[in-house]
Structures are given as C-alpha cells and as structure tokens.
Design a protein around this motif. Structure first.
Motif, PDB file in Angstrom:
ATOM      1  N   ALA A 192      11.477  99.701  27.463  1.00 20.46           N
ATOM      2  CA  ALA A 192      11.590 100.593  26.655  1.00 20.46           C
ATOM      3  C   ALA A 192      11.385  99.917  25.144  1.00 20.46           C
ATOM      4  CB  ALA A 192      12.565 101.822  26.892  1.00 20.46           C
ATOM      5  N   CYS A 193      11.905  98.639  25.133  1.00 20.44           N
ATOM      6  CA  CYS A 193      12.242  98.040  23.911  1.00 20.44           C
ATOM      7  C   CYS A 193      10.746  97.786  23.041  1.00 20.44           C
ATOM      8  CB  CYS A 193      12.550  96.587  24.161  1.00 20.44           C
ATOM      9  SG  CYS A 193      13.052  95.869  22.799  1.00 20.44           S
ATOM     10  N   ARG A 194      11.041  98.188  21.749  1.00 21.34           N
ATOM     11  CA  ARG A 194      10.254  98.231  20.687  1.00 21.34           C
ATOM     12  C   ARG A 194      10.610  97.472  19.501  1.00 21.34           C
ATOM     13  NH1 ARG A 194       7.753  99.436  24.503  1.00 21.34           N
ATOM     14  NH2 ARG A 194       6.762 101.565  25.034  1.00 21.34           N
ATOM     15  N   GLY A 195      11.491  96.368  19.936  1.00 19.05           N
ATOM     16  CA  GLY A 195      12.066  95.739  18.898  1.00 19.05           C
ATOM     17  C   GLY A 195      11.224  94.793  17.997  1.00 19.05           C
ATOM     18  N   CYS A 196      10.246  94.352  18.697  1.00 20.32           N
ATOM     19  CA  CYS A 196       9.100  93.877  17.842  1.00 20.32           C
ATOM     20  C   CYS A 196       7.619  94.158  18.274  1.00 20.32           C
ATOM     21  CB  CYS A 196       9.238  92.236  17.682  1.00 20.32           C
ATOM     22  SG  CYS A 196       8.620  91.485  19.301  1.00 20.32           S
ATOM     23  N   GLU A 197       6.485  93.691  17.901  1.00 15.30           N
ATOM     24  CA  GLU A 197       5.336  93.969  18.198  1.00 15.30           C
ATOM     25  C   GLU A 197       4.845  93.607  19.727  1.00 15.30           C
ATOM     26  OE1 GLU A 197       5.679  91.713  16.485  1.00 15.30           O
ATOM     27  OE2 GLU A 197       4.028  90.306  16.544  1.00 15.30           O
ATOM     28  N   LYS A 219      11.018  88.295  25.719  1.00 11.11           N
ATOM     29  CA  LYS A 219      11.062  89.169  27.198  1.00 11.11           C
ATOM     30  C   LYS A 219       9.697  89.803  27.388  1.00 11.11           C
ATOM     31  CE  LYS A 219      15.528  88.744  27.573  1.00 11.11           C
ATOM     32  NZ  LYS A 219      16.000  87.202  28.029  1.00 11.11           N
ATOM     33  N   HIS A 220       8.762  89.746  26.132  1.00  3.28           N
ATOM     34  CA  HIS A 220       7.199  89.896  26.324  1.00  3.28           C
ATOM     35  C   HIS A 220       6.390  88.859  26.164  1.00  3.28           C
ATOM     36  CE1 HIS A 220       8.428  94.353  26.016  1.00  3.28           C
ATOM     37  NE2 HIS A 220       7.591  94.427  26.835  1.00  3.28           N
ATOM     38  N   PHE A 221       5.395  88.777  26.988  1.00  2.68           N
ATOM     39  CA  PHE A 221       4.252  87.523  26.981  1.00  2.68           C
ATOM     40  C   PHE A 221       3.441  87.893  25.573  1.00  2.68           C
ATOM     41  CE2 PHE A 221      -0.020  86.244  28.974  1.00  2.68           C
ATOM     42  CZ  PHE A 221       0.082  85.073  28.624  1.00  2.68           C
ATOM     43  N   ALA A 245      14.433  88.882  16.950  1.00  6.86           N
ATOM     44  CA  ALA A 245      14.053  90.132  17.474  1.00  6.86           C
ATOM     45  C   ALA A 245      14.648  90.299  18.735  1.00  6.86           C
ATOM     46  CB  ALA A 245      12.813  90.705  17.381  1.00  6.86           C
ATOM     47  N   CYS A 246      14.471  89.418  19.743  1.00 10.19           N
ATOM     48  CA  CYS A 246      14.852  89.598  21.046  1.00 10.19           C
ATOM     49  C   CYS A 246      16.006  89.146  21.332  1.00 10.19           C
ATOM     50  CB  CYS A 246      13.576  88.829  21.968  1.00 10.19           C
ATOM     51  SG  CYS A 246      13.209  89.540  23.421  1.00 10.19           S
ATOM     52  N   HIS A 247      16.709  88.621  20.640  1.00 10.94           N
ATOM     53  CA  HIS A 247      18.029  87.967  20.903  1.00 10.94           C
ATOM     54  C   HIS A 247      19.276  88.918  21.413  1.00 10.94           C
ATOM     55  CE1 HIS A 247      21.780  85.820  20.216  1.00 10.94           C
ATOM     56  NE2 HIS A 247      21.306  84.840  20.739  1.00 10.94           N
TER      57      HIS A 247
HETATM   58 FE1  SF4 Z   1      11.786  93.769  22.560  1.00 10.10          FE
HETATM   59 FE2  SF4 Z   1      11.737  91.357  22.785  1.00 10.10          FE
HETATM   60 FE3  SF4 Z   1       9.875  92.725  23.624  1.00 10.10          FE
HETATM   61 FE4  SF4 Z   1      10.160  92.111  21.251  1.00 10.10          FE
HETATM   62  S1  SF4 Z   1       9.612  90.768  22.807  1.00 10.10           S
HETATM   63  S2  SF4 Z   1       9.542  94.320  22.394  1.00 10.10           S
HETATM   64  S3  SF4 Z   1      12.319  92.396  20.951  1.00 10.10           S
HETATM   65  S4  SF4 Z   1      11.929  92.904  24.470  1.00 10.10           S
END
Ligand code: SF4
Ligand code: URA
Length: 208
Positions: free
Chosen positions: A26-31, A97-99, A120-122
């Motif tokens: 559910a993370c929206r910490g960055c785009e 965590k996202h590609f 952001a992901c730290h």
């Molecule tokens: Fe969240 Fe990290 Fe994905 Fe960005 S890359 S949305 S901070 S999990």
C-alpha cells in the motif's frame, strides 16, 4: 494534497515480516509504485544472520514478487554457496522496494533509483533491520551502501572489510552481482565473481 516525503506513514508500528510484506503493497511514499506490478519486500526469515541488501527489484522480481530471482540472483546464489552461506541463512532485500524502469517498446529498461528514492524507501529497510536483527549486513553495490550507511561509499576502497554501520552493526560492502554479470561478455567474470565470494566470506566470518 501534498505528496508524502517517505514511506514512514505506511510502516506498521509493531512490525513483523508478514506485516511488512502486506503493508508495503500500500506504500505511496514516492511515485515508484505507480508503474510497478507490485512491491517486493524480501525473502528469508527473521532468524537470518546475514542480511543482503540490493538496489531494487528487476523485471522478473517485479513480476514474481520476490527479490533476486532473475539473472543477478543467479550470480548471487552461486556466490553465496561458494562462500559457505546457505541461502536459507540469508535474508535478501533491496534498498528500494518498487521496480523503476522506462518502457522501450514492450521491454522495460531498468533505471537506477535516485537518492530521493533511497531516502523515501529507507523506513522499510530500517523496520526490516529491527525485525531480523542480523549479525552482519552486506551492501551489494554503492546504492545499497548509501542506503545502509547513510553516506557515499566507494566500493573499490571499502569493499571486503567489516565496517561499523548504524548502531554499531557489522556491515560489509561489496560489488553488485549485476556488475559481475556484465563482465561475462567483456571478460574478467571469474575474477570478479571470486572477489564477490571473498567479500561474502568476510561477512560469513562475523559472529562465528
Ligand atoms: Fe514506497 Fe519504496 Fe515503493 Fe516508493 S519505492 S512507493 S517508498 S515502497
Ligand atoms: N538486483 C537487485 O539489486 N535486486 C534484486 O532483487 C534483483 C536484481
């Protein structure tokens, strides 16, 4: 609405690995969530003694939801075995965590994350460190080193030594298995793999 600065609002207050794996979706910490198939948290259990940190999931990891299941993962598995680290003893994760990619026709071309994505992901990485509490963290490449140590690292000068990470945690920096893989076509693969294995042996010796 202003954009979130980082992932902290999505990290559960009392984390366990299953809770983190669920919440990260559910993370929206960055785009970066926007174009990815799913978030990829990690593989391995909370009892792992060695935590390996890569950069971000690649194309196959994004599709399968597991880290290091593509070509770089093949090199990493070979190196871990040669270093005497059982894959079951290791916790595999990534700084992001996202590609991140850009489309080219039907292909998805890997794009390195920027510093702001690492930042952001730290909070996810920090939560994982708290839950797994490994004896040693291995940073695979400069981005992972930046994420774990919170400073710029130089692989050539710093690799293969036991460094003191945040909270005094033993930390070893080495090269990224993708960098080793690229040498297959250019020459120097065997030597680069041997260096990666040597660095992993240093990590394996911590706490034993
Ligand atoms: Fe969240 Fe990290 Fe994905 Fe960005 S890359 S949305 S901070 S999990
Ligand atoms: N490269 C990484 O850094 N991590 C993965 O999970 C796969 C490839």
């Amino acid at each position: 609405m202003s954009e979130a600065q980082d992932a902290s609002a999505w990290v559960p207050a009392r984390p366990t690995l299953p809770r983190l794996a669920e919440a990260v979706q559910a993370c929206r910490g960055c785009e970066l969530w926007e174009d990815a198939t799913q978030a990829v948290l990690s593989s391995g259990g909370p009892g792992a003694r060695v935590m390996l940190v890569g950069v971000q999931p690649g194309d196959q990891e994004d599709r399968r939801g597991e880290p290091f299941v593509g070509p770089a993962g093949g090199v990493l598995t070979t190196a871990l075995e040669a270093a005497g680290i059982e894959v079951g003893e290791a916790y595999l994760t990534n700084a992001v965590k996202h590609f991140r990619f850009r489309p080219r026709g039907r292909r998805r071309i890997h794009e390195a994350p920027e510093l702001r994505h690492l930042v952001a992901c730290h909070p996810w990485l920090e939560a994982e460190l708290g839950v797994v509490d490994p004896d040693v963290v291995v940073c695979l490449g400069a981005s992972a080193g930046r994420a774990v140590l919170g400073r710029r690292v130089r692989i050539g000068a710093e690799r293969g030594k036991v460094l003191e990470g945040p909270g005094g945690r033993a930390t070893v920096i080495t090269t990224h298995p993708s960098a080793v893989l690229r040498l297959r076509a250019r020459g120097g693969y065997d030597e680069a793999l041997a260096e990666l294995v040597a660095d992993l042996r240093v990590a394996a010796s911590v706490g034993s």
